[in-house]
Design an enzyme around this catalytic site. Sequence first.
Site, PDB file in Angstrom:
ATOM      1  N   TYR A 139      14.796  75.040  31.430  1.00 31.29           N
ATOM      2  CA  TYR A 139      14.719  74.444  30.091  1.00 31.29           C
ATOM      3  C   TYR A 139      13.529  73.509  29.916  1.00 31.29           C
ATOM      4  O   TYR A 139      13.232  73.079  28.811  1.00 31.29           O
ATOM      5  CB  TYR A 139      16.009  73.681  29.759  1.00 31.29           C
ATOM      6  CG  TYR A 139      17.124  74.582  29.303  1.00 31.29           C
ATOM      7  CD1 TYR A 139      17.818  75.363  30.225  1.00 31.29           C
ATOM      8  CD2 TYR A 139      17.494  74.663  27.971  1.00 31.29           C
ATOM      9  CE1 TYR A 139      18.842  76.198  29.825  1.00 31.29           C
ATOM     10  CE2 TYR A 139      18.513  75.496  27.557  1.00 31.29           C
ATOM     11  CZ  TYR A 139      19.183  76.253  28.477  1.00 31.29           C
ATOM     12  OH  TYR A 139      20.199  77.080  28.073  1.00 31.29           O
ATOM     13  N   LYS A 190      23.214  78.166  43.493  1.00 33.38           N
ATOM     14  CA  LYS A 190      22.948  79.478  44.091  1.00 33.38           C
ATOM     15  C   LYS A 190      22.081  79.218  45.320  1.00 33.38           C
ATOM     16  O   LYS A 190      20.934  79.673  45.428  1.00 33.38           O
ATOM     17  CB  LYS A 190      22.259  80.385  43.042  1.00 33.38           C
ATOM     18  CG  LYS A 190      22.065  81.827  43.472  1.00 33.38           C
ATOM     19  CD  LYS A 190      23.351  82.637  43.484  1.00 33.38           C
ATOM     20  CE  LYS A 190      23.060  84.072  43.917  1.00 33.38           C
ATOM     21  NZ  LYS A 190      24.287  84.845  44.190  1.00 33.38           N
ATOM     22  N   ASP A 222      27.981  82.812  41.138  1.00 38.55           N
ATOM     23  CA  ASP A 222      28.672  84.087  40.862  1.00 38.55           C
ATOM     24  C   ASP A 222      30.159  83.952  41.150  1.00 38.55           C
ATOM     25  O   ASP A 222      31.003  84.382  40.371  1.00 38.55           O
ATOM     26  CB  ASP A 222      28.019  85.245  41.641  1.00 38.55           C
ATOM     27  CG  ASP A 222      27.747  84.936  43.102  1.00 38.55           C
ATOM     28  OD1 ASP A 222      27.904  83.763  43.518  1.00 38.55           O
ATOM     29  OD2 ASP A 222      27.379  85.872  43.840  1.00 38.55           O
ATOM     30  N   ASP A 246      24.865  76.148  30.986  1.00 38.41           N
ATOM     31  CA  ASP A 246      24.856  76.793  29.673  1.00 38.41           C
ATOM     32  C   ASP A 246      25.797  77.999  29.698  1.00 38.41           C
ATOM     33  O   ASP A 246      26.655  78.160  28.827  1.00 38.41           O
ATOM     34  CB  ASP A 246      23.426  77.228  29.336  1.00 38.41           C
ATOM     35  CG  ASP A 246      23.340  77.951  28.010  1.00 38.41           C
ATOM     36  OD1 ASP A 246      23.960  77.466  27.039  1.00 38.41           O
ATOM     37  OD2 ASP A 246      22.665  78.999  27.945  1.00 38.41           O
ATOM     38  N   ASP A 250      30.018  78.437  28.063  1.00 40.58           N
ATOM     39  CA  ASP A 250      30.514  79.461  27.130  1.00 40.58           C
ATOM     40  C   ASP A 250      31.631  80.264  27.780  1.00 40.58           C
ATOM     41  O   ASP A 250      32.630  80.594  27.144  1.00 40.58           O
ATOM     42  CB  ASP A 250      29.385  80.433  26.724  1.00 40.58           C
ATOM     43  CG  ASP A 250      28.567  79.939  25.535  1.00 40.58           C
ATOM     44  OD1 ASP A 250      28.413  78.711  25.401  1.00 40.58           O
ATOM     45  OD2 ASP A 250      28.067  80.775  24.749  1.00 40.58           O
TER      46      ASP A 250
HETATM   47  C1  IPM Z   1      23.867  75.149  24.062  1.00 43.11           C
HETATM   48  C2  IPM Z   1      22.956  76.081  23.346  1.00 43.11           C
HETATM   49  C3  IPM Z   1      21.517  75.595  23.510  1.00 43.11           C
HETATM   50  C4  IPM Z   1      21.206  75.615  24.993  1.00 43.11           C
HETATM   51  C5  IPM Z   1      20.452  76.326  22.710  1.00 43.11           C
HETATM   52  C6  IPM Z   1      20.781  76.404  21.258  1.00 43.11           C
HETATM   53  C7  IPM Z   1      19.105  75.713  22.913  1.00 43.11           C
HETATM   54  O1  IPM Z   1      23.125  77.382  23.792  1.00 43.11           O
HETATM   55  O2  IPM Z   1      23.877  73.955  23.715  1.00 43.11           O
HETATM   56  O3  IPM Z   1      24.599  75.575  24.952  1.00 43.11           O
HETATM   57  O4  IPM Z   1      20.853  76.680  25.534  1.00 43.11           O
HETATM   58  O5  IPM Z   1      21.304  74.549  25.617  1.00 43.11           O
HETATM   59 MN    MN Z   2      24.768  77.612  25.206  1.00 45.24          MN
END
Ligand code: IPM
Ligand code: MN
Length: 381
Positions: A139, A190, A222, A246, A250
Site C-alpha cells: 500500500y 507468510k 493461507d 485487507d 472481508d
Molecule cells: C478497505 C478498502 C481499501 C483498502 C480501498 C478502498 C483502498 O478495500 O478499507 O479495506 O484496500 O484498504
Molecule cells: Mn478492503
Amino acid sequence: MAERTPDRIAVLPGIGIGLEVTGAMKRLLRQLDIESEDYPFGYDSIVEYGEPLTDEVLAACEASDAVLLGAVGTPPEEVERLSREGSGNEPTAEQGLLRLRRELDCFANLRPMEDYVPPSEDRPAVDLMLVRELLGGVYRGEGHITEDEAVDIVRYERHEVERIATIGFEVARTRAQEKGRPARLVSVDKANIEYISKFWRTIVTRIAEQYPDVECTHMFVDNAAMQIAARPWEFDVILTENAKGDILSDESAGRVHGSLGLAPSISLTARDAEGVPTGPDIAESVHGAGFDIAGEGKANPLATYYSVELMLRYTLKRPDDADNLRAAIDDVLHAQYRTPDMVTMGREGAFRIVSTNGMADLVSDRFADRLAARRPATSAD
Ligand code: IPM
Ligand code: MN
C-alpha cells in the site's frame, strides 16, 4: 460545569452508497452534538479537481477531531474504460484514501467482527478483532507500470512493525481484561516465503516478550484464511500486515455477517503519553461503494454507525455515548428490524425489512429515548 466545545468531524461521503450511509448519519451526529461538514473526496474529486484528495480537503480533515468516511470506489464503466485505454498511471479514488491515511498517519486499523445478531446457523459466538497495519507493505505505492512490466515494492520498516505489534498486544490485553478471559493473539504472515514476513515474525516475537500475559501464536496466511472460514470463533485478536488484513477482513466479515453491511473499522493515529490521539482518526466502514445497490435505499448504514461507535470510544473518548449508541442499535435489532443484506433468502417473513433511512431513523429514535432516560440522572449529579 465547564461547557465542552463540540466535537467537529469532517465527513467524506465519497461515492455510491457512501452518500446514503453518511447522509443517514446526520441526525445522529446532531443528537451527539457533533458538528460535521461534507467534503468532496475520491472519484468526484478527480472529476472536479483532477485529484482524489485536494490539499484543501486534507487541511479540513487535519483540523477536525475525526474523519468519517463513506465509501471509496470508481464507477464500473470507468474501471472498464481504464482497463482498455488507461496506462495504469491515472489518479484513482483509492489513492485518495491511501494519501489520507498516510498524511494523518493512521497506521492501525481495528476491524471488529462480532455477532451483532444471533447467527442463523448453530455455532459458537464470534468476537474477534482484526488489527491491520494500514500504511506499509504494498500500500505504500512504490513501484511502476509500463507497457512491458509492472513492479510493486512491498516494504516494511522496523518501527512500523513494532508500533502495530504493540497496538495488537495492547488490544489483546485490554480485551482480555474487559471480557474476563485469557489474552490471545494470532499473528498472520507468510514467513515461509516472504522476507517482509520473516521480518514481521521476528519483530512480533520480540514485542511478545513484553506481553507475557498474552498468548502469541503465528499462522501462515493461507492456513489463517482456512481457519477463519471454518472456525472464526477460535480467534480473539488477529494481527497482520496491510494487504493480508485487507483480504482477511472481508473474509471474516463475510463468514460472520454474510455481508459487509455490518463491518466497521477505525483507523488510529499515534497516541500521546496520556493516550490522547495526536491527530484525527478515520472512522471507515469496510464495505465499498456498492454500485449494484447505490441510490436504492438498500444500503445498510449499520457499519457506519458501528464505526461512529468506535470513533466515540477510541477517538473522542465518549464511552457513555458509545454505549448508548450500541444499546440503541441493539434495541432496533432486537425488534427484528433489518436491512435487506442482513436477511438470507427465504427468511424474509421473520423480519421487518427497512431502508437505509428507515434503519437510521429507528436508531436515532431509540438513541433519543436513551438520552431522555439518562437526563434526570445527569442533572441530579
Ligand atoms: C478497505 C478498502 C481499501 C483498502 C480501498 C478502498 C483502498 O478495500 O478499507 O479495506 O484496500 O484498504
Ligand atoms: Mn478492503
